[in-house]
Enzyme design. Structure first.
Site, PDB file in Angstrom:
ATOM      1  N   SER A  85      -9.767  -0.653   6.935  1.00 36.73           N
ATOM      2  CA  SER A  85      -9.163  -0.534   5.602  1.00 36.73           C
ATOM      3  C   SER A  85      -8.542  -1.796   5.031  1.00 36.73           C
ATOM      4  CB  SER A  85      -8.116   0.588   5.611  1.00 36.73           C
ATOM      5  OG  SER A  85      -8.779   1.825   5.612  1.00 36.73           O
ATOM      6  N   SER A 127      -9.324   1.452   2.710  1.00 35.16           N
ATOM      7  CA  SER A 127      -8.443   2.211   1.847  1.00 35.16           C
ATOM      8  C   SER A 127      -7.335   1.369   1.223  1.00 35.16           C
ATOM      9  CB  SER A 127      -7.817   3.354   2.653  1.00 35.16           C
ATOM     10  OG  SER A 127      -7.046   2.836   3.721  1.00 35.16           O
ATOM     11  N   LYS A 129       0.851  -1.197   0.000  1.00 31.33           N
ATOM     12  CA  LYS A 129       0.000   0.000   0.000  1.00 31.33           C
ATOM     13  C   LYS A 129       0.886   1.246   0.000  1.00 31.33           C
ATOM     14  CE  LYS A 129      -3.920   1.828   2.697  1.00 31.33           C
ATOM     15  NZ  LYS A 129      -4.768   1.547   3.878  1.00 31.33           N
TER      16      LYS A 129
END
Ligand code: 2AL
Length: 688
Positions: free
Chosen positions: A426, A402, A325
């Site tokens: 997330s 996310s 990420k």
């Protein structure tokens, strides 16, 4: 005000640990206020100790110069003692380029009459001799000696390389009658102080010398002459694998001129597929499109390589690939946080975050940096700049965020492991939306150093995988330094009266729990966590205050940089007073203590999200309403610091929803194992 000098040390071999050591040496030598970034190519030899190595290191090195130009670098240090590709680098860099061999030799002649060079393998002596001749130091260079240690063995733990190098230097001084030593490899950069102390003569490390020289040239406003030999290479066609390297545009301006809108040598290796993508060159507008674009899905990936960072190749994760990420520091790469304006201001990390390093050390390769919602402040997976990553399980639906990019990469089979963060859901939400496994770890169990924070009281590292076995293997690696206890094996339903779930989801959840009971799993009375709308509000307030403390200053200074939904969230966060946050924090402590007492000895069961994924084109208001409903479920783990898993075990009419298990703190691995046994049992029944 003149801007701070940005120096980039390029290690032209692909060994990250060596790059990190070079970065440290350069940083130690640079003036305070100078930014130093250290990078290495992702293609090329692991070390340079032959002419063949040297020749094949040059394309990767030139790609790094191209990237440096896009990053607005002021000067380069070429950190290999063969000074490979130095002339070519000068032709394409707008700022000065200094090789460590030339810097070291020049410096040595200011310190004594004769210098001796001590290099690595005997076969590298010839190249050093050739360079001494070329640079005009034939008379000053009294001898060149090899310590006979391969480059990558210089810094092996327990190696005798330092002592052997010091001894070789002493012999060189005696044999040559010299008075200065030049260390003949970038991998010896951190031997300098020790060898100098042992010998009592000046010892020159080229990395430090080149750093200071390059910096001086920038400060003096001097750069490579473009008059003749070092003019930009003529424009022409290149073919085959090197097509992406074709000189394609006018040279960039000299230092002091405005930064070019597009870097002349921003190399995009469309012809290489994903083998080596220099996409870390700034915002979309900054990227040159001179050569064919790679088929990179930028809604999912920001940068990829083949791999981007190679792991050790040995260990429990050997053969696996990781999508990281875009919040984690990855050596040589910038953190973009899903916000192009933020990315533009970052410099590449010198070292990777421990959570990344742990996976590399266990044998996995990092294949790319994957997208996130802006500053990770959403669970939708829709980014105003990069779009929404595909949802492999439900075409046309949002991927969930996310950690949207890592989850999509895993679900689509482009990575084995997704390395994400879970502050408010997330990891669990994208896992739920895409039918894969995702773990939020116990708060504090996995270090968040080198990870861009959102709300530190809730920020955790988490992983995504397509199956429980892989997730468990990753969790064992990532939690190797954290206490792990045996988990509970009894379950309790969570009392969800305060949450309005869609009937279909409620029915499916009930059916799944009934099937578990039928299979012999013990599910006790429901645990009442209190009003989850209130809990979600406590979470919202405390998270928002911390998010504002983390990013408010940047957000204020960059109006218009964020998409409307995330900007509105930060605006609301700005309005939360420290007193409101403190009051909410007290109430969080009460929630946590109550849940600990009521859930004692049991693993909580609940849906991982309050619905199946919304459509990718759903109106913002609908996406926000879905977020609010899901946060009532996902906030429980955040508020209580507990590990929480999303396992792909529920299904509405046709879409996936995760079954969430929330365990006691520090029982993360046991939680995955327990969920795996549930999956095995339920799936076995399905098959029957
Ligand atoms: C080097 C060096 O500095 N880096 C590398 O990979 N090889 N030079 C050398 N003499 O071995």
């Amino acid at each position: 005000m003149p801007h701070a000098v940005h120096l980039r040390a390029i290690n032209p071999n692909t060994t990250e640990s060596m790059t990190a050591a070079i970065g440290r040496a350069a940083l130690a030598a640079a003036s305070a206020g100078t930014t130093v970034t250290a990078v290495n190519p992702t293609m090329g030899p692991a070390s340079i100790e032959s002419h063949y190595d040297e020749a094949l290191a040059v394309p990767g090195l030139l790609a790094e110069i191209a990237r440096g130009e896009a990053d607005g670098v002021d000067a380069y240090v070429l950190a290999c003692f063969g000074d490979p590709g130095l002339d070519a680098a000068r032709e394409v860099a707008s700022g000065p380029v200094v090789g460590i061999a030339e810097a070291a030799m020049h410096t040595a002649t200011l310190l004594g009459r004769h210098f001796s060079i001590v290099t690595t393998l005997p076969r590298t002596v010839g190249r050093a001799e050739e360079l001494a001749e070329r640079y005009g130091f034939r008379a000053a260079c009294a001898g060149i000696h090899a310590v006979d240690i391969p480059v990558l063995e210089l810094d092996l733990p327990g190696s005798d390389a330092r002592r052997e190098t010091a001894e070789a230097c002493r012999r060189a001084l005696d044999t040559d009658g010299s008075d200065v030593i030049v260390l003949g490899c970038a991998g010896m950069a951190d031997f300098c102080t020790e060898v100098s102390a042992a010998l009592g003569v000046p010892v020159v490390d080229g990395v430090a010398a080149a750093t200071r020289l390059a910096e001086s040239l920038v400060v003096l406003g001097l750069s490579t002459s473009r008059r003749s030999e070092y003019a930009p290479p003529p424009i022409k066609e290149y073919s085959g694998a090197l097509a992406g390297f074709a000189p394609a545009a006018a040279p960039g301006p000299r230092r002091g001129d405005a930064r070019p809108a597009s870097s002349p040598y921003s190399v995009h290796h469309g012809g290489f597929g994903r083998e080596y993508c220099v996409l870390d060159g700034g915002s979309r507008e900054d990227r040159s499109v001179d050569t064919p674009r790679s088929p990179l899905d930028t809604s999912m990936w920001r940068v990829t390589g083949d791999p981007l960072v190679r792991g050790t190749g040995a260990g429990p994760l050997a053969g696996m690939t990781v999508a990281v990420k875009d919040l984690f520091e990855v050596a040589g790469q910038r953190v973009g946080a899903g916000v192009p304006a933020y990315l533009d201001e970052q410099t590449p990390a010198v070292a990777s975050a421990p959570a990344v390093t742990a996976l590399l050390d266990a044998g996995a390769d990092v294949v790319g940096i994957a997208q996130t919602d802006e500053f990770a402040y959403s669970i939708a997976g829709r980014n105003a700049h990069y779009g929404a990553a595909p949802n492999a399980a439900v075409p046309g639906a949002l991927p969930g965020g996310s950690s949207s990019g890592p989850a999509a990469a895993v679900a689509l089979g482009e990575a084995t492991i997704g390395l994400g963060t879970d502050t408010g859901g997330s990891v669990r939400v994208p896992a739920s939306y895409q039918g894969i496994w995702g773990l939020r770890t116990t708060h504090g169990a996995v270090p968040v150093d080198g990870v861009l924070p959102l709300a530190p009281s809730y920020d955790t590292v988490g992983w995504l995988a397509r199956d429980a076995e892989t997730l468990a293997a990753v969790a064992r690696v990532g939690l190797a330094n954290a206490p792990q206890h045996a988990g509970d094996i009894r379950f309790a339903l969570l009392d969800l009266r305060s949450v309005q779930l869609p009937h279909e989801l409620e029915r499916q959840f009930r059916r799944t729990v009934d099937a578990m009971i039928a299979d012999g799993f013990e599910v006790t009375d429901a645990v009442d966590p209190g009003d989850l709308a209130e809990a979600a509000e406590l979470y919202r307030v405390t998270q928002a205050r911390e998010a504002w403390l983390s990013h408010g200053e940047w957000v204020r200074a960059h109006p218009g940089a964020l998409g409307a939904d995330i900007a509105a969230r930060f605006e609301a966060a700005a309005r939360i007073t420290p007193e409101q946050a403190a009051e909410a924090r007290d109430a969080v402590a009460v929630f946590r203590a109550r849940l600990d007492e009521r859930a004692e000895g049991r693993v909580l069961l609940l849906p991982a999200a309050a619905s199946a994924p919304p459509r990718a084109d759903a109106p913002t208001a609908e996406v926000e309403a879905i977020r609010a409903a899901t946060m009532r479920l996902t906030c429980i783990a955040g508020l209580s610091g507990r590990p929480a898993l999303s396992a792909p075990l529920l299904e509405t009419a046709e879409d996936p929803v995760g079954l969430s298990l929330i365990g006691a703190r520090n029982t993360d691995v046991a939680l995955i194992e327990l969920a795996a046994s549930v999956a095995e049992s339920l799936n076995g029944k399905d098959a029957a």
